[in-house]
Write a protein that holds these residues in place. Structure first.
Motif, PDB file in Angstrom:
ATOM      1  N   ASN A  25       5.478 -14.916  -4.938  1.00  0.00           N
ATOM      2  CA  ASN A  25       4.943 -15.655  -3.785  1.00  0.00           C
ATOM      3  C   ASN A  25       3.419 -15.652  -3.806  1.00  0.00           C
ATOM      4  N   LEU A  28       0.847 -17.784  -1.644  1.00  0.00           N
ATOM      5  CA  LEU A  28       0.633 -17.564  -0.212  1.00  0.00           C
ATOM      6  C   LEU A  28      -0.525 -16.601  -0.008  1.00  0.00           C
ATOM      7  N   SER A  30      -2.266 -13.212   1.170  1.00  0.00           N
ATOM      8  CA  SER A  30      -1.639 -11.900   0.993  1.00  0.00           C
ATOM      9  C   SER A  30      -0.956 -11.407   2.254  1.00  0.00           C
ATOM     10  N   GLU A  31      -1.502 -11.740   3.439  1.00  0.00           N
ATOM     11  CA  GLU A  31      -0.869 -11.233   4.658  1.00  0.00           C
ATOM     12  C   GLU A  31       0.446 -11.969   4.950  1.00  0.00           C
ATOM     13  N   GLU A  32       0.650 -13.135   4.345  1.00  0.00           N
ATOM     14  CA  GLU A  32       1.884 -13.881   4.602  1.00  0.00           C
ATOM     15  C   GLU A  32       2.979 -13.571   3.603  1.00  0.00           C
ATOM     16  N   GLN A  33       2.628 -12.857   2.528  1.00  0.00           N
ATOM     17  CA  GLN A  33       3.615 -12.682   1.472  1.00  0.00           C
ATOM     18  C   GLN A  33       4.805 -11.841   1.924  1.00  0.00           C
ATOM     19  N   ASP A  34       4.572 -10.960   2.900  1.00  0.00           N
ATOM     20  CA  ASP A  34       5.673 -10.134   3.396  1.00  0.00           C
ATOM     21  C   ASP A  34       6.632 -10.907   4.295  1.00  0.00           C
ATOM     22  N   TRP A  35       6.192 -12.061   4.794  1.00  0.00           N
ATOM     23  CA  TRP A  35       7.031 -12.772   5.763  1.00  0.00           C
ATOM     24  C   TRP A  35       8.262 -13.392   5.100  1.00  0.00           C
ATOM     25  N   PHE A  36       8.170 -13.616   3.791  1.00  0.00           N
ATOM     26  CA  PHE A  36       9.214 -14.388   3.129  1.00  0.00           C
ATOM     27  C   PHE A  36       9.969 -13.528   2.128  1.00  0.00           C
ATOM     28  N   ASN A 215       1.625 -24.192  -1.131  1.00  0.00           N
ATOM     29  CA  ASN A 215       1.318 -23.155  -0.139  1.00  0.00           C
ATOM     30  C   ASN A 215       2.581 -22.727   0.593  1.00  0.00           C
ATOM     31  N   ASN A 220      12.402 -20.895  -1.220  1.00  0.00           N
ATOM     32  CA  ASN A 220      12.497 -20.938   0.238  1.00  0.00           C
ATOM     33  C   ASN A 220      13.903 -20.555   0.669  1.00  0.00           C
TER      34      ASN A 220
END
Lengths: 221, 302
Positions: A25, A28, A30-36, A215, A220
């Motif tokens: 991922n 994305l 770095s702070e968003e990489q954990d969301w997915f 992005n 998904n």
């Protein structure tokens, strides 16, 4: 070297592959990489054959179409739900969310902007999932051949089960395509989900080659 | 009858009402299609859809509450059904009606929706949240006339036990609540229009407007469970209305005929009317049906 030959040879270790089970991922923040979720799609084995035959019968008689018109051919989908053609008698209905749909109808030309949404919606659909490509533009580019902003063949980006040619095909032709899809499903030949999982690297390389502003997660869920 | 036999028969009757509720759904789709000049799906289409959804190879979960949402929903459906006597005087189709009264049943009707609201909320899709807010506000509105009508019945029959209410209506069809307390029946039937979520109160599911309402994120076996519950819950509500207002049933054919007739009321209204917006439907329920409900309560308490 032509475009297609280049696409057949992805780099040995693309940047989106962390290991054989997970993705990075990396596109994305770095702070968003954990969301997915970062897991790859995996091949799903068939059940016991008698059960699989029954399930395929149910799948063929309950095709839910993702109501996402991707091009001008999507206008041919609307007559299908009217009294004249009435796909509900075949057990089909429009579903406004990819989570619940099982058939993705690519309705015509696919611009790069739309391709991103197509990939995202296709990956969010739950398997087994089927793709019907309608109109010439989705098959070989049609009148958009050599356009800077549309892709030529949708089957380089997601697996396609049935093509319906024409510009535009009549609703009867689309119905015939759906009947062919039903036949393929009942014979157990519509395995696009497993094909996508098996050739994930190839599909993803093709997608990333044309979608420059990537992005979203690499897969998904 | 021993408790084991009672549980066994309760599950048999649960199976009967599931099949009947899903068949009713199929019939309704057929009727709507014919009204619109289409052929429509086959009557057994809801069953195929449930098989198909359970035959999906992948399913994703968004968390524990998301997972429990459909479970709460079907627990609400089964709970509603388990405390309603299906056939009056039959030891086999009485379920556990001796253990609970109509207030418990009304609680169970609400319970599933609340669980579903929490589960859909964890799905995180904004359209789920919109669907949930619409559903809960509309439900709060139609509960008012329905509750008033049940209060009126409690005053009329001096009991909240459903079996006793059915027993009081036996003898002649003139003993049915429909003829002894018509105002309560009118209020409750209008509330049932909201419960069944056909037009004009279909904005919660809102086909073609926001995706599918609360279950937007639900797929695969989750959706199969929700669809199964739709059959159970439909059947349970119809049997409840039959018991409270239309004299109950003494055999299975009477049950089938009466529930079919009750359901057709909301189907005919649904086929003929367009859709209310949420605020319109809330205003509607809180005006005339509530006044009718208050009148029916006053009539029996004064």
């Amino acid at each position: 070297m032509s475009d297609i030959e280049q696409k057949d040879k992805p780099a040995t270790q693309p940047e989106w592959v962390k290991d054989e089970r997970t993705l990075t991922n990396s596109a994305l923040p770095s702070e968003e990489q954990d969301w997915f979720c970062d897991a790859r799609p995996r091949r799903v084995e068939k059940h016991w054959q008698v059960l699989e035959n029954f399930m395929n019968w149910a799948r063929a008689h309950s095709l839910w179409i993702l109501a996402f018109g991707t091009g001008c051919g999507a206008i041919e989908m609307r007559p299908l739900v009217t009294a004249r053609y009435d796909i509900s008698r075949l057990g089909m209905q429009m579903r406004p969310t990819p989570r619940q749909a099982s058939v993705f109808v690519i309705g015509g030309y696919v611009s790069l902007k739309t391709l991103k949404r197509i990939v995202r919606s296709y990956e969010q659909m739950q398997g087994p999932k089927f793709v019907v490509a309608v109109c010439s533009c989705a098959i070989n580019g049609g009148m958009y051949w050599d356009s800077y902003n549309t892709i030529k063949r949708i089957d380089e980006y997601i697996p396609v089960d049935v093509y319906v040619t024409g510009c535009m095909p009549r609703p009867e032709a689309v119905l015939a395509g759906f009947n062919l899809l039903k036949k393929l499903i009942r014979e157990g030949k519509a395995e696009g989900q497993n094909l996508y999982a098996d050739k994930f690297d190839w599909y993803k390389a093709n997608q990333k080659q044309v979608i420059k502003d990537w992005n979203m997660p690499d897969y998904n869920w | 009858m021993s408790i084991v036999a009672k549980v066994f028969w309760a599950f048999i009757s649960l199976g009967v009402v599931t099949i009947w509720g899903l068949t009713l759904n199929g019939i309704v789709h057929k009727i709507f299609a014919r009204v619109q000049g289409r052929l429509g799906p086959p009557v057994w289409q809801p069953f195929i859809d449930i098989f198909k959804n359970n035959a999906k190879r992948t399913a994703i979960s968004h968390g524990i509450m998301y997972y429990l949402g459909p479970v709460f929903r079907i627990a609400g459906g089964i709970g509603t059904y388990m405390f309603i006597p299906v056939l009056f005087g039959s030891p086999y189709f009485s379920n556990f009606s001796a253990s609970g009264d109509v207030l418990l049943v009304m609680y169970f009707i609400f319970f599933g929706q609340l669980g579903m609201a929490l589960g859909a909320g964890e799905g995180g899709h904004p359209y789920s949240a919109i669907g949930v807010s619409r559903g809960l506000s509309q439900m709060t509105a139609f509960e008012v006339p329905f509750a008033l009508s049940v209060i009126s019945l409690a005053i009329q029959y001096h009991t909240l036990n459903i079996t006793d209410i059915v027993a009081a209506q036996q003898g002649s069809f003139l003993n049915w609540t429909l003829f002894t307390n018509p105002l309560a029946v009118i209020a409750a039937m209008i509330a049932m229009l909201g419960m069944n979520m056909y037009n004009p109160f279909s904005v919660v599911i809102a086909p073609q407007e926001i995706p599918i309402g609360p279950p937007t994120e639900y797929q695969s076996a989750f959706l199969g469970l929700l669809a199964t519950n739709r059959g159970i819950f439909n059947g349970a509500k119809l049997v409840l209305f039959m018991n409270l207002f239309f004299g109950g049933a003494t055999n299975i054919f009477e049950m089938v005929a009466k529930t079919f007739a009750i359901y057709m009321f909301s189907v005919f209204v649904g086929a003929a009317y367009p859709r209310f917006r949420t605020e319109d439907s809330i205003r509607f329920f809180l005006k005339v049906p509530t006044l009718i409900g208050i009148a029916s309560v006053l009539l029996f308490s004064l």
